[in-house]
Write an enzyme that holds these catalytic residues in place. Structure first.
Site, PDB file in Angstrom:
ATOM      1  N   SER A 184      35.005  28.433  43.304  1.00 30.53           N
ATOM      2  CA  SER A 184      34.581  29.273  44.429  1.00 30.53           C
ATOM      3  C   SER A 184      35.463  29.081  45.651  1.00 30.53           C
ATOM      4  O   SER A 184      35.515  29.947  46.501  1.00 30.53           O
ATOM      5  CB  SER A 184      33.118  29.009  44.774  1.00 30.53           C
TER       6      SER A 184
ATOM      7  N   HIS B 175      35.130  34.738  39.416  1.00 29.75           N
ATOM      8  CA  HIS B 175      34.182  34.051  40.287  1.00 29.75           C
ATOM      9  C   HIS B 175      32.836  34.773  40.275  1.00 29.75           C
ATOM     10  O   HIS B 175      32.694  35.863  40.830  1.00 29.75           O
ATOM     11  CB  HIS B 175      34.746  33.961  41.715  1.00 29.75           C
TER      12      HIS B 175
ATOM     13  N   GLU C 245      34.161  38.412  41.112  1.00 28.70           N
ATOM     14  CA  GLU C 245      35.484  38.614  41.714  1.00 28.70           C
ATOM     15  C   GLU C 245      36.533  38.265  40.654  1.00 28.70           C
ATOM     16  O   GLU C 245      36.478  37.185  40.060  1.00 28.70           O
ATOM     17  CB  GLU C 245      35.656  37.714  42.945  1.00 28.70           C
TER      18      GLU C 245
ATOM     19  N   ASN D 266      33.145  34.570  49.779  1.00 26.48           N
ATOM     20  CA  ASN D 266      32.973  33.260  50.424  1.00 26.48           C
ATOM     21  C   ASN D 266      33.752  33.139  51.733  1.00 26.48           C
ATOM     22  O   ASN D 266      33.373  32.378  52.621  1.00 26.48           O
ATOM     23  CB  ASN D 266      33.357  32.123  49.471  1.00 26.48           C
TER      24      ASN D 266
END
Ligand code: CAA
Length: 278
Positions: A114, A135, A147, A185
């Site tokens: 991540s 991800h 992702e 993120n």
């Protein structure tokens, strides 16, 4: 498909792959941890049966496609391996170097990291063109996004294979480049950090903060509940990784979260974080 690491994320990813009809070889460091993941997958598939979303035969067939191992070498027949082990660069480098020796040369190697760099992880292999990021979000079986991260040397073919795989697993894939935090993120981590800092600034309780964001910003769950779900340790680690790369103060983990992590208050998985869990 091979799945390396069957913690919360790896077990969720394995569940998605099983439901999509793949044969899955899942590797954990001990057979107890592997069996715990099987139990978790069985529990969630069982709930789907109870709710009429899945037939008992399909659940049994899905569980029958899961093979557990403690030996990475048993992932040799995989067309794709998704790595979801501990978020430590050295451990991931070692895992990818070993996977490269084990799987066939054109198998795609994906990392679920991540906050680490996919490019750095790919550099552990002599075939970085087949390494990409996939991800997933927590909880993987429920969150629609994956992702698809293109590292510096990822081939078009590997990126497209991962994209199509994401679709086959029932996800909505979004392609992006290997920048710190990728898309979500990069935004979510400083946002959650702000929420934790605002607890003290606005002198509100975690319950009040959660109520505010749910009812004032339409969040499906409040930030304190979300950090508890993600894991305080995972969140602090991701914040530190982003801060190291971007040097933006908002990326740095708030001291309150670091203290919680140090005290073993890790959220849902440890039974206590902002809230207590049975
Ligand atoms: N795995 C599989 N199935 C699960 C599950 C899990 N971990 N958790 C719940 N389920 C199943 C359960 O069977 C549940 O049904 P029952 O309660 O009847 O058994 C069913 O899913 C629905 O669960 P909920 O009723 O809790 O579902 P909900 O409608 O309340 O939505 C949610 C839950 C999707 C998690 C929603 O609250 C949400 O979107 N929250 C935000 C989560 C989020 O932002 N995640 C991203 C975290 S950041 C991240 O992951 C990035 C990173 O790198 C750290």
């Amino acid at each position: 498909m091979g799945v390396a690491g069957l913690g919360a994320m790896g077990a969720g990813i394995a569940q998605l792959a099983l439901e999509a009809g793949f044969d899955v070889v899942g590797r954990e460091v001990t057979s107890e941890l592997g069996e715990a993941a099987r139990g978790r997958i069985g529990h969630f598939l069982g709930r789907k049966v109870e709710k009429g979303q899945l037939s008992a035969e399909d659940r049994d067939a899905a569980l029958g496609r899961l093979e557990l191992t403690t030996d990475l070498a048993h992932l040799a027949r995989s067309d794709v391996v998704i790595e979801a082990i501990v978020e430590e660069l050295d451990a991931k480098l070692e895992c990818f170097a070993e996977l490269e020796r084990i799987v066939r040369p054109d198998a795609v190697l994906a990392t679920n990291t991540s906050a680490l760099s996919v490019t750095e992880i790919a550099a552990a292999t002599s075939t970085p063109e087949r390494v990409v990021g996939m991800h997933f979000f927590n909880p993987a079986p429920l969150m629609p996004l994956v992702e698809i991260v293109r590292a510096e040397l990822s081939s078009e073919e590997a990126v497209e294979t991962a994209y199509r795989l994401g679709e086959r697993m029932g996800k909505t894939p979004v392609r992006c480049h290997d920048t710190p935090g990728f898309v979500v993120n990069r935004i979510l981590i400083p946002l959650l950090n702000d929420c934790v800092r605002a607890l003290d600034e606005a002198r509100v309780t975690p319950e009040e903060m959660d109520t505010a964001l749910r009812h004032g910003a339409g969040w499906p769950m409040g930030p304190c509940t979300l950090v508890d779900l993600v894991g305080i340790d995972v969140h602090v680690h991701a914040s530190e990784a982003l801060y190291e790369k971007l040097r933006e103060p908002r990326m740095a983990p708030p001291p309150r979260l670091v203290a919680m992590r140090n005290a073993g208050l890790l959220g849902r998985k440890s039974g206590r974080g902002f809230y207590s869990y049975d």
